[in-house]
Each structure stands twice: as C-alpha cells, then as structure tokens.
Scaffold this active site. Sequence first.
Site, PDB file in Angstrom:
ATOM      1  CG  HIS A  64     -24.572   2.017  83.318  1.00 24.88           C
ATOM      2  ND1 HIS A  64     -23.872   0.945  82.848  1.00 24.88           N
ATOM      3  CD2 HIS A  64     -24.880   1.744  84.595  1.00 24.88           C
ATOM      4  CE1 HIS A  64     -23.765   0.045  83.814  1.00 24.88           C
ATOM      5  NE2 HIS A  64     -24.368   0.511  84.886  1.00 24.88           N
ATOM      6  CE1 TYR A 120     -26.944  -8.680  80.879  1.00 27.05           C
ATOM      7  CE2 TYR A 120     -24.868  -7.707  80.179  1.00 27.05           C
ATOM      8  CZ  TYR A 120     -26.250  -7.711  80.189  1.00 27.05           C
ATOM      9  OH  TYR A 120     -26.937  -6.744  79.507  1.00 27.05           O
ATOM     10  N   PRO A 179     -36.471  -9.153  76.707  1.00 24.82           N
ATOM     11  CG  PRO A 179     -37.223  -9.100  78.924  1.00 24.82           C
ATOM     12  CD  PRO A 179     -37.467  -9.767  77.609  1.00 24.82           C
ATOM     13  CE  LYS A 181     -30.149  -3.753  71.228  1.00 20.24           C
ATOM     14  NZ  LYS A 181     -29.159  -2.694  71.234  1.00 20.24           N
ATOM     15  CE1 TYR A 188     -26.017  -5.038  76.816  1.00 21.60           C
ATOM     16  CE2 TYR A 188     -24.480  -3.319  77.478  1.00 21.60           C
ATOM     17  CZ  TYR A 188     -25.417  -4.273  77.801  1.00 21.60           C
ATOM     18  OH  TYR A 188     -25.750  -4.473  79.111  1.00 21.60           O
TER      19      TYR A 188
END
Length: 414
Positions: free
Chosen positions: A83, A224, A316, A320, A411
């Site tokens: 992804h 997002y 979250p 991570k 990221y």
Amino acid sequence: MTQSQSTRTAREKADVVILGAGPAGLTLANLLHARGIDCVVLERADRAHVETRARAGFLAANTVRTLDRHGLAEGLHRRGQPHGTCEFRTEGGSFRLDYARLGRGEAHTVYPQQDLVTDLLAHYLAAGGRIRFATEALAVHGADGPRPTVATRDTDTDTDTERDGNGDGGTVHWQARYVAGCDGRHGAARRSLPPGTPRHHRDHGISWLGLLAQAPPSLDAVGYAVHRRGFAGHMARTPEVTRYYLQCDRGTDPGAWSDERIWDELDTRMRSADHHPLHRGPIIQRTVIDLESDVIEPLRHGSLLLAGDAASLPAPAAAKGANLAVLEAELLADALTETLAHGDTGPLDRYSHTCLTHIWRAQEFSHWMIQLLHTPPGPDGESFFHESMRRSRLDSLRTSRAFQDWFAESYVGI
Ligand code: RFL
C-alpha cells in the site's frame, strides 16, 4: 500472605519472563527462543482472544524487513497487500500522494494485527516455545536486583490446556533473570515501576469513533478527510473488512451511533458526493479512542525492561505503535542475547536510549498528523489560527516536493 494462600502458591522459572502476547511479546519470544534463550510468555487473555483482537493493519517497510530477517513474515507476504497511496479530502479540494514513490520509496504492507499475532504465535509454538494463556501478571517484584519475580494468577481456572498444570486458581511466582514488560499501557510492568518514574503524557483532547466495517475498502488509498464537522479516516484492512474513523465528542457513547448514522456521517465528511459513495456494510466493531500519547523514560529499571505500548503509546493517527513494538522487540532480543549468551551487558545498557530515539521521532510525527487532521477543541480565535496553519500545511503537502518527501519518509519510516 495467609496460610491458605501460601499453600496454593507455586514457583516456576525462566531466564526471561515476557509479559503479554501482542506483537512486542511474541516477536521477542520468537527471537529469544530461536537463539536458545530460556523464556516464557505470560498472557492474561485466552488464545482465541489474542488471535482475534483487531487493532493495527499498516506495517512499515522496516517492520517487514525485521520480520523477514527472522523468518516470521511468511503469512504477511502471502496475504498482506502492499500500500503506497494516501488521499486528502479538504474544503479546498482533494489530492493524492503516492508516498511509496516519494522519500525513501518505501510502502506499507496492510496486514491485520490479529493475523500477525496468529502467525507469530503459531511459529513460536511450532518451535517448542513456552506460553501460559489466561495468566495475568499481577506485579513484578525485586526488579532492582538480579532475581526479579513475577506474581501471576489464573484468569480462567477451567482452561488448563495451554498450561503445565497449576490450574487451581492459585498464585504462581515466576523467578527470572530479566522481565520483559510487553503487556501494554495498562499492564503489570508499568504498575511495577518505581514510584516517581517519569511518564511523559499528553492528552490531545480529541476522540475518535474507531470502526470496523464488514465492507470492502471504498478507495485504493488511505483516506484522510479534513472537514468542519471533524476528521474522518478510511484505511483498508482486507478485501472484506475496512477500518474507518470519525472524530467525535469526548465521552461519546459508541452504542448511540447507529450503522446508518455512521455511514451518513462518513459520506458527508469523506465528501462522497464529489467522489463516489462509500461501500456500506454492517459495523462490526465500534469503540471510542481518546487520542493520548505517552512515553516512559527510561525503559529499563534494573532487570525490568519495557517494549511496545508498555514503553510508549503513540496516538494512532500515524500508525506507529505496532511498528515500534516490533522494532523494540528485536533490539531487546539482541540485547538480552548478548547479555545472557555472551556476558556483554553493553547493548542492554544502551537499550533504553536507542529505543527512545525512535520513539520520540514517531511521537513527533504522530503529533504533527494530529494537528494536520483535526480542529482542536478550544476558543474560536485559537481555532481560526490553527485552521489557517492547517490549510497552509495541506497546501505545502499538495505543492512542495521537498515537503512530500519528508512526509513520505516520516509516514512509513520507523
Ligand atoms: P498489545 O498488542 O496491547 O499486547 C499486549 C498484550 O498483553 C496482555 N496483557 C497482559 N498479560 C499478562 N498480564 C497482564 N497484567 C497483562 N496486561 C495486558 C494483553 O492481553 C495483550 O495480549 O501491545 P504490544 O505488543 O505492545 O503492541 C502494540 C500494538 O498493539 C499497538 O501499538 C497498535 O495496535 C497501535 N495501532 C497501530 N499501530 C501500527 O503500527 N499500525 C497501525 O495501523 C495501527 N492501527 C493501532 C491501530 C491501535 C488502535 N487502537 C486500538 C487504539 C488502530 C487502532 C484502532
């Protein structure tokens, strides 16, 4: 202790007693066992619970490399999905970042945490590893000396199949040389730290409704949505199940949100009318997550060492936690092996410092993501200021290649 309690007390031993069978504990257990270090895992829940607890899904490239190095990534390669794209939907329009082509060119692998845990457990048991399910650690004693002990109790006195006896519901004291606290943020390891141990904590004042939908992903990217009604997020899990998030008021009762209300709100915030409708399906998990972060510092207290969520909880927002858990488990396995097999305590002495460098970088990026994605609670003036900064950040992310490279590296990086 009363006489009747002492008659039900048993003693057991292992060089390393690992508390918790999550990604941290099971990665550590696999590595230590493969190197011939005597260890045992003590897990409060039963096996079925551990293997079905749905949480993370986005695994960083470094996590996959770590698991690969130790032959623990077979299932992940078979069923996980690469992804590398995220899509931001904002008032000013939407844009995509192919982050796997930016920064260091690394992608995530989407693989549900419960599948990873199931694989790690199967591998460990097949190799002859020791684990006690339904065994709750109550406290770690004597961590300031060379022979710490862990007091445990059975949480399910009817299920003895995974244990070597001691199914009488009594207390068992495990004697160890080292105790690895991998039992999460509410576990016994944290409770057993000396009074006054620094815990750097931040409550971001923001809450999410964390949702799992029995429905295929609605877009081929992490979604997002930045909306004046609040943040909404979309994250693939499997072809049949998708994770969504909805920012909600603190103290929200998840039961008060019907499936229909959830989907309508997700459609509004994800701006489905401008894109395409979300794939709806039954909501199979809904929990409220208060966005909090914390770090215990240092991660070592004598013979008690913390890893995973027990060491540090990143909110979250940046995926991570499980990645840090695997990274720390490998560092701890290396350090314990050096100490126990070769008598070199150097890596163990450096363990806390080494992990904290990674932990604070993850915390910093997670904090940055929280600010990017949410309107913070607070007076209007501050919100206006924050809104303008957030718009500006999103603009930089949309237009600046240097900013995009930094984002991609942070990221996926760990
Ligand atoms: P875990 O997984 O919580 O496992 C701890 C284990 O310890 C047991 N336990 C005890 N056992 C014995 N005695 C006691 N006293 C005990 N107390 C607890 C528990 O039963 C459990 O089995 O901790 P670990 O191994 O440190 O792993 C951490 C991760 O689980 C966590 O950081 C991630 O799930 C965070 N996270 C994500 N991380 C990612 O890297 N990528 C993601 O995509 C991602 N998505 C998420 C997430 C966390 C989420 N939640 C639940 C807030 C999505 C969500 C919704």
